[in-house]
Design an enzyme around this catalytic site. Structure first.
Site, PDB file in Angstrom:
ATOM      1  N   GLY A 121      -1.157 -11.324  18.768  1.00 33.88           N
ATOM      2  CA  GLY A 121      -0.802 -12.685  19.185  1.00 33.88           C
ATOM      3  C   GLY A 121       0.586 -13.060  18.681  1.00 33.88           C
ATOM      4  O   GLY A 121       1.405 -13.632  19.409  1.00 33.88           O
ATOM      5  N   TYR A 127     -14.740   1.775   9.387  1.00 33.42           N
ATOM      6  CA  TYR A 127     -13.311   2.088   9.536  1.00 33.42           C
ATOM      7  C   TYR A 127     -13.054   2.657  10.933  1.00 33.42           C
ATOM      8  O   TYR A 127     -12.199   2.172  11.672  1.00 33.42           O
ATOM      9  CB  TYR A 127     -12.910   3.102   8.469  1.00 33.42           C
ATOM     10  N   GLY A 152       0.825  -1.217   0.000  1.00 36.78           N
ATOM     11  CA  GLY A 152       0.000   0.000   0.000  1.00 36.78           C
ATOM     12  C   GLY A 152       0.854   1.258   0.000  1.00 36.78           C
ATOM     13  O   GLY A 152       2.085   1.202  -0.088  1.00 36.78           O
TER      14      GLY A 152
END
Ligand code: UDP
Length: 328
Positions: free
Chosen positions: A104, A147, A12
């Protein structure tokens, strides 16, 4: 041994610039992206480097990266109002389930994690400029809610991992940023106006154009993010440029910059479009010794050069991806 960093959303706009920054600082970089809104051409120049690896993976699924990791930067997410409308479920999932997976992973690897939060956590702000202490004014069920609320949840779960598991976490609240590799057709105002000027179309100002934004050039933003990662501060920090302008004045600046004689046409203001936005960056200045250095004039010149270099085909195709197949 080089430090190893995982960057999600690597293909991106911000993710690809972060990859460049960390490669430049001599890290080993693992880029991850599922290419829904990212574009592989943003990182193809890194593919032949031995310090760069790319995983085509959706972080809302279990994330497995072999070997040690020192840092994780979670930058995977659609980031424009048009994307939220096209892929609302993915937008919700990447900052909620995706963040959970990456926290995690950070815990497992004993890595420090920086998450990309946003000025959208302030919603349509009732306080101006926005400091980190402001709780925000967000419409949970509006088009931007997918969002904004996912990003708010992202901050909450990140602080929970910090407080409960002692994880080293960093939260960047990123304000409007611009520069090369923005998607021309993502609907955001800078690629929209530059694209319109280059195609000889009128510039579309939404509403009366008196709403404000404060635009930060990508190189400044990346430096702020880098400093935040390496700092020892775990509460949210605004990273943006406080130089505020109305969208109407900005449209006039673009017409001057691009030397075009395009007209300005007014279109309806999208729902929940924030009326004003400007970061209070006192914290970034005090804690990171950082503030933006590049003026809008200089940054916009560089950005215009980038967009001018795109092919006619790229400039004129209005849509280059079929989003529907990605909606689960
Ligand atoms: N905007 C506009 N014309 C366009 C695209 C955007 O006037 O063609 C306005 C939009 O309504 C908003 C501002 O520009 O007030 C910034 O929009 P953008 O989508 O870039 O980001 P936002 O800050 O709203 O997330």
């Amino acid at each position: 041994m080089k430090k190893r960093v995982l960057i999600t959303g690597a293909a991106g706009f911000l993710g690809s610039h972060l990859c460049d920054k960390f490669i430049g600082e001599d890290y080993e970089v693992i880029g991850m992206d599922n290419l829904i809104t990212g574009d592989i051409k943003n990182i193809k120049h890194l593919f032949n480097l031995k310090n760069f690896q790319f995983y085509n993976h959706d972080v809302t699924e279990f994330v497995d990266v072999p070997g040690q990791l020192d840092y994780i930067l979670h930058f995977a997410s659609p980031a424009s109002p048009i994307d939220y409308l096209k892929i609302p479920i993915q937008t919700l999932k990447v900052s909620s389930l995706g963040t959970h997976n990456l926290l995690g992973l950070a815990k497992e690897k004993k890595a420090r994690i920086l998450i990309a939060s946003t000025s959208e956590v302030y919603g349509d702000p009732l306080v101006h400029p926005q400091s980190e202490e402001y709780y925000g004014n967000v419409n949970t069920i509006g088009p931007r809610g997918v969002y904004d609320e996912a990003k708010r949840f992202q901050e909450s779960i990140t602080m929970a991992y910090h407080r409960f598991h002692g994880l080293e976490t960093r939260i960047a609240r990123i304000f409007n940023t611009y520069g090369s590799r923005m998607r021309l057709n993502d609907g955001r105002v800078i690629p929209a106006f530059i694209g319109q000027a280059l195609r000889g179309e009128d510039l579309t100002v939404f509403g009366d154009g008196l709403q404000t934004r404060s635009f930060c050039y990508v190189d400044d933003e990346i430096e702020g993010l880098y400093r935040l990662l390496l700092s020892d501060y775990s509460l949210p920090v605004n990273i943006g440029n406080p130089d505020e302008i109305t969208i109407l004045d900005f449209a006039k600046e673009i017409i001057k910059l691009t030397n075009s004689n395009q007209k300005i046409v007014f279109k309806p203001l999208p729902k929940d479009d924030p009326l004003q936005r400007k970061p209070d960056i006192s914290k970034a200045i005090a804690i990171l010794g950082w503030k933006p250095k590049i003026s809008r004039e200089e940054g916009m010149k560089k950005t215009f050069e980038y967009f001018k270099g795109l092919s006619k085909e790229e400039l004129f195709k209005s849509e280059h991806k079929d989003f529907s197949k990605h909606i689960k």
